[in-house]
Design a protein around this motif. Structure first.
Motif, PDB file in Angstrom:
ATOM      1  N   ASN A   1       6.756 -16.671   4.514  1.00 16.67           N
ATOM      2  CA  ASN A   1       7.834 -17.603   3.784  1.00 16.67           C
ATOM      3  C   ASN A   1       9.148 -16.812   4.042  1.00 16.67           C
ATOM      4  N   ASN A   2       9.710 -17.696   4.956  1.00 19.85           N
ATOM      5  CA  ASN A   2      11.062 -17.057   5.312  1.00 19.85           C
ATOM      6  C   ASN A   2      12.109 -18.474   6.072  1.00 19.85           C
ATOM      7  N   ALA A   3      13.073 -18.034   6.368  1.00 23.39           N
ATOM      8  CA  ALA A   3      14.076 -19.113   7.031  1.00 23.39           C
ATOM      9  C   ALA A   3      13.589 -19.565   8.055  1.00 23.39           C
ATOM     10  N   GLY A   4      12.915 -18.976   9.035  1.00 29.38           N
ATOM     11  CA  GLY A   4      12.206 -19.457  10.191  1.00 29.38           C
ATOM     12  C   GLY A   4      11.579 -20.682   9.754  1.00 29.38           C
ATOM     13  N   ALA A   5      10.458 -20.247   8.860  1.00 29.65           N
ATOM     14  CA  ALA A   5       9.549 -21.485   8.745  1.00 29.65           C
ATOM     15  C   ALA A   5      10.283 -22.568   8.105  1.00 29.65           C
ATOM     16  N   GLU A   6      11.109 -22.319   7.237  1.00 28.72           N
ATOM     17  CA  GLU A   6      12.229 -23.461   6.784  1.00 28.72           C
ATOM     18  C   GLU A   6      12.765 -24.423   7.656  1.00 28.72           C
ATOM     19  N   LEU A   7      13.248 -23.843   8.855  1.00 24.83           N
ATOM     20  CA  LEU A   7      13.759 -24.556   9.995  1.00 24.83           C
ATOM     21  C   LEU A   7      12.864 -25.092  10.679  1.00 24.83           C
ATOM     22  N   ALA A   8      11.680 -24.858  10.674  1.00 20.19           N
ATOM     23  CA  ALA A   8      10.667 -25.360  11.449  1.00 20.19           C
ATOM     24  C   ALA A   8      10.082 -26.645  10.834  1.00 20.19           C
ATOM     25  N   GLY A   9      10.723 -27.076   9.580  1.00 20.71           N
ATOM     26  CA  GLY A   9      10.132 -28.061   8.820  1.00 20.71           C
ATOM     27  C   GLY A   9       9.468 -27.780   7.675  1.00 20.71           C
ATOM     28  N   GLY A  10       9.588 -26.447   7.472  1.00 22.71           N
ATOM     29  CA  GLY A  10       9.017 -26.090   5.760  1.00 22.71           C
ATOM     30  C   GLY A  10       7.670 -25.829   6.150  1.00 22.71           C
ATOM     31  N   LEU A  11       7.131 -25.534   7.179  1.00 21.63           N
ATOM     32  CA  LEU A  11       5.676 -25.347   7.382  1.00 21.63           C
ATOM     33  C   LEU A  11       5.573 -24.216   8.183  1.00 21.63           C
ATOM     34  N   PRO A  12       5.236 -23.029   7.599  1.00 22.17           N
ATOM     35  CA  PRO A  12       4.825 -21.615   8.270  1.00 22.17           C
ATOM     36  C   PRO A  12       3.727 -21.944   9.347  1.00 22.17           C
ATOM     37  N   MET A  13       4.056 -21.672  10.628  1.00 20.57           N
ATOM     38  CA  MET A  13       3.016 -21.914  11.254  1.00 20.57           C
ATOM     39  C   MET A  13       3.122 -21.101  12.597  1.00 20.57           C
ATOM     40  N   LEU A  14       2.041 -20.968  13.534  1.00 20.63           N
ATOM     41  CA  LEU A  14       1.972 -20.644  14.762  1.00 20.63           C
ATOM     42  C   LEU A  14       1.728 -21.892  15.628  1.00 20.63           C
ATOM     43  N   ALA A  15       2.414 -22.023  16.651  1.00 25.09           N
ATOM     44  CA  ALA A  15       1.923 -23.211  17.560  1.00 25.09           C
ATOM     45  C   ALA A  15       1.124 -22.468  18.819  1.00 25.09           C
ATOM     46  N   ALA A  16       0.201 -23.144  19.274  1.00 25.04           N
ATOM     47  CA  ALA A  16      -0.531 -22.457  20.296  1.00 25.04           C
ATOM     48  C   ALA A  16      -1.331 -23.790  21.257  1.00 25.04           C
ATOM     49  N   LEU A  17      -1.251 -23.637  22.498  1.00 28.31           N
ATOM     50  CA  LEU A  17      -2.200 -24.216  23.295  1.00 28.31           C
ATOM     51  C   LEU A  17      -2.945 -23.268  24.195  1.00 28.31           C
ATOM     52  N   ALA A  18      -3.884 -23.870  24.759  1.00 30.19           N
ATOM     53  CA  ALA A  18      -5.188 -22.981  25.265  1.00 30.19           C
ATOM     54  C   ALA A  18      -5.813 -23.859  26.282  1.00 30.19           C
ATOM     55  N   GLY A  19      -6.050 -23.136  27.625  1.00 29.25           N
ATOM     56  CA  GLY A  19      -6.827 -23.566  28.711  1.00 29.25           C
ATOM     57  C   GLY A  19      -7.758 -22.748  29.160  1.00 29.25           C
ATOM     58  N   ARG A  20      -8.759 -23.318  29.707  1.00 26.19           N
ATOM     59  CA  ARG A  20      -9.815 -22.480  30.291  1.00 26.19           C
ATOM     60  C   ARG A  20      -9.850 -22.544  31.806  1.00 26.19           C
ATOM     61  N   ASP A  21      -9.840 -21.423  32.294  1.00 21.51           N
ATOM     62  CA  ASP A  21      -9.522 -21.636  34.083  1.00 21.51           C
ATOM     63  C   ASP A  21     -10.919 -21.777  34.477  1.00 21.51           C
ATOM     64  N   GLN A  22     -11.049 -21.838  35.968  1.00 20.61           N
ATOM     65  CA  GLN A  22     -12.272 -21.792  36.649  1.00 20.61           C
ATOM     66  C   GLN A  22     -13.207 -20.652  36.500  1.00 20.61           C
ATOM     67  N   SER A  23     -12.551 -19.392  36.179  1.00 19.08           N
ATOM     68  CA  SER A  23     -13.660 -18.137  36.250  1.00 19.08           C
ATOM     69  C   SER A  23     -13.788 -18.130  34.343  1.00 19.08           C
ATOM     70  N   GLY A  24     -13.504 -19.002  33.667  1.00 21.10           N
ATOM     71  CA  GLY A  24     -13.857 -19.184  32.359  1.00 21.10           C
ATOM     72  C   GLY A  24     -12.912 -18.276  31.576  1.00 21.10           C
ATOM     73  N   LYS A  25     -12.021 -17.838  31.887  1.00 22.96           N
ATOM     74  CA  LYS A  25     -10.926 -17.092  31.112  1.00 22.96           C
ATOM     75  C   LYS A  25      -9.988 -18.057  30.333  1.00 22.96           C
ATOM     76  N   VAL A  26      -9.752 -17.808  29.132  1.00 26.15           N
ATOM     77  CA  VAL A  26      -8.972 -18.725  28.343  1.00 26.15           C
ATOM     78  C   VAL A  26      -7.601 -18.081  28.285  1.00 26.15           C
ATOM     79  N   ARG A  27      -6.657 -18.844  28.560  1.00 25.16           N
ATOM     80  CA  ARG A  27      -5.211 -18.655  28.581  1.00 25.16           C
ATOM     81  C   ARG A  27      -4.521 -19.246  27.355  1.00 25.16           C
ATOM     82  N   LEU A  28      -3.546 -18.523  26.885  1.00 26.37           N
ATOM     83  CA  LEU A  28      -2.992 -19.001  25.421  1.00 26.37           C
ATOM     84  C   LEU A  28      -1.634 -19.142  25.640  1.00 26.37           C
TER      85      LEU A  28
END
Length: 300
Positions: free
Chosen positions: A265-292
């Protein structure tokens, strides 16, 4: 004439606009300004109608849309009325619309989400429910910062990179959003004594509106010396996920509302629309490793 020129295969060796997208106009509904349209709204509606029908007739392979609505088109009563009237005119005159485009400059994710939902409902109401949306300009605006009455420009800082990246990660999950283009603007030398600095800056780091340099506070992904800003680094990392298998993160959304069982609960969350969050995208490469790719708008 412009579309015809760039579709001329004999001139270029190929049709440069084959299966392309053509956006008609830019911010005709900018409030209090005649910079892009200096006549009555109704004249723009008719201009758009005539132009869209002509392009569809002469270049049926193109996707034609617009109007590049100003951010006020979804955030003010006057702006919403303008868009409502515009779409009503198109529907009444049987104007084909391949996409609807709009602009947004905000650090508030709730505002972005609200604009997307507003346009979705309005398009559906006027018979364009299957028409995709494209945000053809997006970036942050100035945000409140520590100290009463002070405004900070987060562009080029970690705060700006976190807020911008958090927003465009979420926007990729919106089903009717076909495309998102970050407005890159200019950093480094700008037009001296011009009132068109982007964003408008008064005081540090720039001595005033129309200064020679934006001092890293411009909309660009790079600083004036060519090095990457935080948001530029995020886009570079994002490009490495291209072609990878998308990893579906935890339901219901890819945003973390708790960290070790605690809700931030802080100013950063309020600036981001009042929702405390982490945003993440993930992809799995051809070797099976997951990149975030993770953006943290906390404590900005």
């Amino acid at each position: 004439r412009i579309v015809g020129r760039y579709s001329d295969s004999e001139r270029w060796g190929k049709n440069a606009l084959a299966d392309g997208w053509v956006e008609i106009w830019n911010e005709p509904n900018m409030p209090g300004s005649t910079m892009y349209w200096d006549a009555e709204p109704e004249k723009f509606y008719q201009f758009f109608t005539t132009t869209a029908k002509a392009l569809n007739s002469d270049f049926p392979e193109l996707k034609v849309g617009g109007p590049g609505s100003h951010a006020a088109g979804c955030t003010t009563p006057e702006g919403r009325e303008w868009v409502d009237d515009f779409l009503g005119h198109l529907n009444t005159n049987d104007v084909p619309l391949d996409f609807f485009s709009w602009h947004a400059y905000t650090a508030n994710i709730d505002e972005l989400r609200g604009c997307y939902l507003f346009y979705s409902k309005l398009l559906d109401r006027h018979g364009y429910g299957d028409v995709p949306q494209i945000v053809t300009e997006y970036n942050l605006d100035a945000i409140p910062c520590a100290g009463a009455g002070k405004i900070c420009h987060p562009h080029g800082k970690l705060a700006g990179g976190a807020l911008l990246t958090t927003a465009w990660i979420e926007m990729q999950s919106w089903p009717d959003l076909e495309g998102l283009f970050v407005y890159r603007g200019a950093d480094g030398p700008f037009i001296p004594n011009s009132k068109f600095t982007m964003p408008p800056v008064e005081g540090g780091p720039c001595p005033g509106v129309g200064c020679d340099s934006l001092g890293g506070s411009g909309f660009g992904l790079l600083y004036g010396d060519g090095t990457r800003k935080p948001q530029g680094a995020a886009f570079s990392l994002f490009s490495t996920l291209e072609g990878m298998e998308l990893v579906d993160l935890a339901e219901p959304t890819p945003f973390v509302a708790e960290i070790d069982g605690e809700v931030p609960n802080n100013a950063g969350a309020e600036l981001a629309g009042g929702l405390p969050m982490l945003a993440a995208l993930a992809g799995r490469d051809q070797s099976g490793k997951v990149r975030l790719l993770v953006a943290n708008p906390q404590d900005v």
